[in-house]
Design a protein around this motif. Structure first.
Motif, PDB file in Angstrom:
ATOM      1  N   ASP A   1     -53.064  41.058  53.049  1.00  0.00           N
ATOM      2  CA  ASP A   1     -53.851  40.694  54.211  1.00  0.00           C
ATOM      3  C   ASP A   1     -55.346  40.916  54.002  1.00  0.00           C
ATOM      4  O   ASP A   1     -56.133  40.717  54.917  1.00  0.00           O
ATOM      5  CB  ASP A   1     -53.388  41.490  55.438  1.00  0.00           C
ATOM      6  N   GLU A   2     -55.766  41.325  52.783  1.00  0.00           N
ATOM      7  CA  GLU A   2     -57.156  41.656  52.569  1.00  0.00           C
ATOM      8  C   GLU A   2     -58.005  40.438  52.242  1.00  0.00           C
ATOM      9  O   GLU A   2     -59.216  40.472  52.362  1.00  0.00           O
ATOM     10  CB  GLU A   2     -57.273  42.681  51.434  1.00  0.00           C
ATOM     11  N   VAL A   3     -57.383  39.360  51.798  1.00  0.00           N
ATOM     12  CA  VAL A   3     -58.143  38.198  51.370  1.00  0.00           C
ATOM     13  C   VAL A   3     -58.091  37.126  52.454  1.00  0.00           C
ATOM     14  O   VAL A   3     -57.025  36.695  52.851  1.00  0.00           O
ATOM     15  CB  VAL A   3     -57.596  37.629  50.044  1.00  0.00           C
TER      16      VAL A   3
ATOM     17  N   ALA B   1     -52.256  16.952  47.867  1.00  0.00           N
ATOM     18  CA  ALA B   1     -52.142  18.333  48.331  1.00  0.00           C
ATOM     19  C   ALA B   1     -52.894  19.223  47.366  1.00  0.00           C
ATOM     20  O   ALA B   1     -53.228  18.804  46.254  1.00  0.00           O
ATOM     21  CB  ALA B   1     -50.675  18.761  48.403  1.00  0.00           C
ATOM     22  N   ARG B   2     -53.190  20.471  47.777  1.00  0.00           N
ATOM     23  CA  ARG B   2     -53.863  21.391  46.875  1.00  0.00           C
ATOM     24  C   ARG B   2     -53.453  22.819  47.167  1.00  0.00           C
ATOM     25  O   ARG B   2     -52.982  23.145  48.253  1.00  0.00           O
ATOM     26  CB  ARG B   2     -55.378  21.233  46.922  1.00  0.00           C
ATOM     27  N   GLU B   3     -53.671  23.663  46.155  1.00  0.00           N
ATOM     28  CA  GLU B   3     -53.434  25.093  46.279  1.00  0.00           C
ATOM     29  C   GLU B   3     -54.602  25.815  45.631  1.00  0.00           C
ATOM     30  O   GLU B   3     -54.988  25.501  44.504  1.00  0.00           O
ATOM     31  CB  GLU B   3     -52.146  25.503  45.584  1.00  0.00           C
ATOM     32  N   CYS B   4     -55.187  26.770  46.346  1.00  0.00           N
ATOM     33  CA  CYS B   4     -56.285  27.569  45.820  1.00  0.00           C
ATOM     34  C   CYS B   4     -55.832  29.015  45.643  1.00  0.00           C
ATOM     35  O   CYS B   4     -55.145  29.563  46.505  1.00  0.00           O
ATOM     36  CB  CYS B   4     -57.482  27.542  46.768  1.00  0.00           C
ATOM     37  N   THR B   5     -56.233  29.618  44.532  1.00  0.00           N
ATOM     38  CA  THR B   5     -55.932  31.023  44.275  1.00  0.00           C
ATOM     39  C   THR B   5     -57.252  31.768  44.085  1.00  0.00           C
ATOM     40  O   THR B   5     -57.949  31.547  43.085  1.00  0.00           O
ATOM     41  CB  THR B   5     -55.073  31.192  43.014  1.00  0.00           C
ATOM     42  N   PRO B   6     -57.649  32.629  45.041  1.00  0.00           N
ATOM     43  CA  PRO B   6     -58.909  33.363  44.896  1.00  0.00           C
ATOM     44  C   PRO B   6     -58.905  34.228  43.642  1.00  0.00           C
ATOM     45  O   PRO B   6     -57.885  34.805  43.260  1.00  0.00           O
ATOM     46  CB  PRO B   6     -58.960  34.223  46.164  1.00  0.00           C
TER      47      PRO B   6
ATOM     48  N   ASP C   1     -65.605  37.243  45.321  1.00  0.00           N
ATOM     49  CA  ASP C   1     -66.948  36.668  45.352  1.00  0.00           C
ATOM     50  C   ASP C   1     -66.939  35.182  45.652  1.00  0.00           C
ATOM     51  O   ASP C   1     -67.982  34.533  45.635  1.00  0.00           O
ATOM     52  CB  ASP C   1     -67.662  36.925  44.025  1.00  0.00           C
ATOM     53  N   GLY C   2     -65.761  34.602  45.923  1.00  0.00           N
ATOM     54  CA  GLY C   2     -65.667  33.188  46.255  1.00  0.00           C
ATOM     55  C   GLY C   2     -65.171  32.305  45.138  1.00  0.00           C
ATOM     56  O   GLY C   2     -64.910  31.119  45.361  1.00  0.00           O
ATOM     57  N   ALA C   3     -65.013  32.825  43.925  1.00  0.00           N
ATOM     58  CA  ALA C   3     -64.452  32.032  42.833  1.00  0.00           C
ATOM     59  C   ALA C   3     -62.956  31.836  43.060  1.00  0.00           C
ATOM     60  O   ALA C   3     -62.290  32.675  43.660  1.00  0.00           O
ATOM     61  CB  ALA C   3     -64.701  32.712  41.494  1.00  0.00           C
TER      62      ALA C   3
ATOM     63  N   ALA D   1     -67.908  31.018  41.567  1.00  0.00           N
ATOM     64  CA  ALA D   1     -68.541  31.405  42.824  1.00  0.00           C
ATOM     65  C   ALA D   1     -69.877  30.699  42.955  1.00  0.00           C
ATOM     66  O   ALA D   1     -70.529  30.357  41.965  1.00  0.00           O
ATOM     67  CB  ALA D   1     -68.734  32.921  42.858  1.00  0.00           C
ATOM     68  N   GLY D   2     -70.294  30.461  44.183  1.00  0.00           N
ATOM     69  CA  GLY D   2     -71.569  29.804  44.430  1.00  0.00           C
ATOM     70  C   GLY D   2     -71.729  29.487  45.897  1.00  0.00           C
ATOM     71  O   GLY D   2     -70.774  29.570  46.679  1.00  0.00           O
ATOM     72  N   SER D   3     -72.930  29.123  46.286  1.00  0.00           N
ATOM     73  CA  SER D   3     -73.202  28.787  47.678  1.00  0.00           C
ATOM     74  C   SER D   3     -73.119  27.285  47.875  1.00  0.00           C
ATOM     75  O   SER D   3     -73.384  26.514  46.954  1.00  0.00           O
ATOM     76  CB  SER D   3     -74.596  29.292  48.078  1.00  0.00           C
ATOM     77  N   GLY D   4     -72.736  26.866  49.058  1.00  0.00           N
ATOM     78  CA  GLY D   4     -72.621  25.450  49.370  1.00  0.00           C
ATOM     79  C   GLY D   4     -71.177  25.015  49.505  1.00  0.00           C
ATOM     80  O   GLY D   4     -70.262  25.646  48.981  1.00  0.00           O
ATOM     81  N   GLU D   5     -70.985  23.918  50.220  1.00  0.00           N
ATOM     82  CA  GLU D   5     -69.645  23.393  50.468  1.00  0.00           C
ATOM     83  C   GLU D   5     -69.040  22.818  49.201  1.00  0.00           C
ATOM     84  O   GLU D   5     -69.697  22.117  48.437  1.00  0.00           O
ATOM     85  CB  GLU D   5     -69.701  22.308  51.539  1.00  0.00           C
TER      86      GLU D   5
END
Length: 205
Positions: free
Chosen positions: A63-65, A102-107, A111-113, A181-185
């Motif tokens: 639950d931390e992410v 479809a997509r799957e993201c794994t942090p 830091d956003g990467a 990681a980085g700023s922006g959409e």
């Protein structure tokens, strides 16, 4: 047309759950027999490497992410590729089209990467001027941030249509895409191309 399925699974929080974005007229939900739909199966394959998800008590819990996975966008002009021998409809030899994405993201860290998988299901059809054989197109997957390409993949999709049939389905999963990681959409853009060029930059949400 984009359908969104809200929800939280394990350590991933998506604005669309596993966020299945439908290009065209895909179906969502379960069938009348209770079997998972095509979109559910593709999402399950991406997340669990199986068409059937594990029991809820077997899912990871963290639950931390709190992470937002970008949606997949089908590029304008990239949803279908046609091969024709002339200008009229009767000259159509074949068509390759995207039906479901479809997509799957794994942090990776906090830091956003993240790492990314993108799944596409589609269909190849023989037109009036076509004949049984192998048909396909290049599927281009791009990840962009602030209008800059930060990751790009190209793969051949399609397949063989045997005699007596007019069409066949195909699926492709592009995995291990690293997004720093980085700023922006961040935008995930997929599109079909006859020879592997970039899909159109104008995008359809």
């Amino acid at each position: 047309m984009i359908d969104r399925f809200a929800g939280r699974i394990g350590r991933f929080i998506f604005p669309a759950g596993l966020a299945l974005a439908l290009a065209g007229c895909g179906s969502s939900g379960s069938s009348s027999t209770g079997e998972p739909s095509t979109t559910q199966k593709l999402g399950n394959i991406l997340m669990f490497q199986s068409a059937t998800p594990p029991a809820p008590n077997q899912l990871p819990q963290d639950d931390e992410v709190n992470f937002i996975c970008p949606q997949v966008i089908v590029a304008d002009g990239g949803a279908a590729i046609r091969a024709q021998s002339g200008p009229d409809s009767g000259s159509l030899r074949s068509q390759v089209s995207i039906n479901t994405v479809a997509r799957e993201c794994t942090p990776v860290g906090k830091d956003g990467a993240f790492t990314l998988k993108v799944g596409v299901e589609g269909r190849i059809l023989i037109g009036p001027a076509g004949s049984p054989g192998n048909y396909g197109a290049a599927l281009v997957t791009q990840v962009m941030r602030n209008n800059q390409v930060i990751a790009r993949r190209s793969a051949r999709v399609g397949g063989a249509i045997p005699g007596g049939q007019t069409g066949a389905d195909f699926s492709h999963v592009e995995g291990n895409i690293s997004v720093p990681a980085g700023s922006g959409e961040v935008e995930i853009i997929v599109g079909l191309s006859p020879g592997g060029g970039e899909p159109a930059r104008r995008r359809r949400r």
